[in-house]
Design a protein around this motif. Structure first.
Motif, PDB file in Angstrom:
ATOM      1  N   LEU A 107       0.772  -1.055  -0.005  1.00 41.24           N
ATOM      2  CA  LEU A 107       0.105   0.077  -0.050  1.00 41.24           C
ATOM      3  C   LEU A 107       0.787   1.435   0.045  1.00 41.24           C
ATOM      4  O   LEU A 107       0.269   2.212  -0.414  1.00 41.24           O
ATOM      5  CB  LEU A 107      -0.759  -0.012   1.237  1.00 41.24           C
ATOM      6  CG  LEU A 107      -2.061  -0.985   1.113  1.00 41.24           C
ATOM      7  CD1 LEU A 107      -2.975  -0.926   2.622  1.00 41.24           C
ATOM      8  CD2 LEU A 107      -2.933  -1.091   0.010  1.00 41.24           C
ATOM      9  N   TYR A 140      -1.200   3.652  -4.167  1.00 34.30           N
ATOM     10  CA  TYR A 140      -2.627   3.808  -3.033  1.00 34.30           C
ATOM     11  C   TYR A 140      -2.369   4.997  -2.138  1.00 34.30           C
ATOM     12  O   TYR A 140      -2.714   4.848  -1.188  1.00 34.30           O
ATOM     13  CB  TYR A 140      -2.482   2.434  -2.420  1.00 34.30           C
ATOM     14  CG  TYR A 140      -2.629   1.101  -3.400  1.00 34.30           C
ATOM     15  CD1 TYR A 140      -3.796   1.047  -3.916  1.00 34.30           C
ATOM     16  CD2 TYR A 140      -1.602   0.329  -3.630  1.00 34.30           C
ATOM     17  CE1 TYR A 140      -4.001  -0.025  -4.870  1.00 34.30           C
ATOM     18  CE2 TYR A 140      -1.694  -0.792  -4.489  1.00 34.30           C
ATOM     19  CZ  TYR A 140      -2.856  -0.910  -5.157  1.00 34.30           C
ATOM     20  OH  TYR A 140      -2.966  -1.801  -6.279  1.00 34.30           O
ATOM     21  N   LEU A 161      -9.644   2.447  -2.751  1.00 34.96           N
ATOM     22  CA  LEU A 161      -9.132   1.244  -3.128  1.00 34.96           C
ATOM     23  C   LEU A 161      -9.938   0.515  -3.947  1.00 34.96           C
ATOM     24  O   LEU A 161      -9.540  -0.435  -4.843  1.00 34.96           O
ATOM     25  CB  LEU A 161      -9.018   0.518  -1.893  1.00 34.96           C
ATOM     26  CG  LEU A 161      -7.971   0.693  -0.842  1.00 34.96           C
ATOM     27  CD1 LEU A 161      -8.221  -0.122   0.583  1.00 34.96           C
ATOM     28  CD2 LEU A 161      -6.541   0.679  -1.448  1.00 34.96           C
ATOM     29  N   TYR A 200      -7.290  -1.161  -6.066  1.00 36.22           N
ATOM     30  CA  TYR A 200      -6.768  -2.413  -5.527  1.00 36.22           C
ATOM     31  C   TYR A 200      -7.639  -3.750  -5.969  1.00 36.22           C
ATOM     32  O   TYR A 200      -7.036  -4.834  -6.203  1.00 36.22           O
ATOM     33  CB  TYR A 200      -7.091  -2.315  -3.840  1.00 36.22           C
ATOM     34  CG  TYR A 200      -6.523  -3.525  -3.148  1.00 36.22           C
ATOM     35  CD1 TYR A 200      -4.981  -3.508  -2.736  1.00 36.22           C
ATOM     36  CD2 TYR A 200      -7.167  -4.609  -2.784  1.00 36.22           C
ATOM     37  CE1 TYR A 200      -4.438  -4.735  -1.951  1.00 36.22           C
ATOM     38  CE2 TYR A 200      -6.795  -5.650  -2.114  1.00 36.22           C
ATOM     39  CZ  TYR A 200      -5.349  -5.628  -1.788  1.00 36.22           C
ATOM     40  OH  TYR A 200      -5.092  -6.899  -1.175  1.00 36.22           O
TER      41      TYR A 200
END
Length: 282
Positions: A152, A164, A182, A186
């Motif tokens: 991260l 991130y 995210l 992500y």
């Protein structure tokens, strides 16, 4: 098992930090259910709720202290980290998240070290494809959490920009901002933030978030004949707390080392009344 859509890193098949998130299929005896969330491994003959072995609270008890420490040291939300661990490991029921692998987040390995090869399903060209891939093996959950924090915080080797940063405490006003950032980055699951938020609220995971302060000093020097003036500005990050049954303003203020008056003023509380589920800015 539950399967989620692949993260952006999977789709691009770019290995920038030698760690890629994938999710392993069972080795044997696992029931599979397809939904657009994540892959977790749950024995088909056992219900996690019936045995309590894979109860979310059990995993929270195991990792919350370490997650709070690691997140606080790295400008991250422990609440989000714990929620991701719950979601990605199926409350700790996945083969990969258990001993001897301890891989809570399905991190792939391309740089040697302890590795386990497991079958995994990847969404390629509009369909699910089964592949056997290398996954990183850790000695403990602590190592898995450390590696997740590093992911991260890492910068892209292509752009040099942190991938991130929008999920860091210092760049957000609450965990809502972090989970929203995210989503689509992500993980491609469009409801990823909703699932994480639900877990955070259900298990009051904000109790593991700690206040974090970041000083950003800007110095302006003005020189006259006899006087030099220096101005310094300071930025203070915030965190949030979700009110639970039995909470009082005094207890919350004590927890975060602030006064009740500060807490009331920051949240525009009228009559010192708070309700269960209310989000307070600290």
């Amino acid at each position: 098992m539950v399967i989620r859509t692949r993260s952006e890193r999977h789709i691009k098949k770019t290995v920038e930090n030698k760690s890629v998130f994938k999710h392993a299929l069972p080795l044997a005896g696992i029931a599979m259910v397809l939904t657009p969330t994540i892959i977790s491994l749950v024995p088909s003959t056992v219900s996690a709720d019936e045995t309590g072995v894979y109860n979310a609270q059990n995993l929270i008890n195991q990792i919350s202290s370490a997650a709070s420490e690691i997140a606080n040291q790295n400008d991250l939300y422990a609440s989000v980290m714990i929620a991701q661990a719950l979601l990605e490991s199926g409350n700790g029921s996945s083969v990969l998240s258990n001993a001897p692998y301890y891989n809570l987040f399905g991190v792939k390995s391309y740089n040697g070290g302890a590795t386990v090869w497991l079958p995994t399903q990847e969404y390629l060209n509009g369909q699910w494809v089964t592949m056997t891939e290398p996954f990183r093996q850790y000695n403990s959950y602590y190592e898995s959490l450390i590696d997740h924090a590093n992911v991260l915080l890492a910068s892209s080797t292509v752009t040099g920009q942190a991938r991130y940063a929008g999920a860091w405490k210092s760049q957000t006003s609450s965990y809502y901002d972090a989970t929203a950032y995210l989503t689509g980055r992500y993980a491609t699951d469009p409801s990823y933030n909703q699932k994480l938020n639900s877990l955070i609220q259900r298990y009051n995971l904000t109790q593991y978030d700690t206040p974090s302060y970041y000083n950003q000093t800007t110095t302006t020097t003005t020189t006259t004949t006899n006087t030099t003036t220096t101005t310094t500005s300071t930025y203070q990050a915030t965190t949030t707390y979700t009110v639970v049954q039995g909470d009082t303003l005094w207890a919350i203020a004590q927890k975060y080392s602030i006064s009740v008056d500060q807490l009331v003023a920051q949240n525009n509380i009228s009559g010192e009344l708070i309700v269960v589920g209310q989000q307070l800015t600290i």
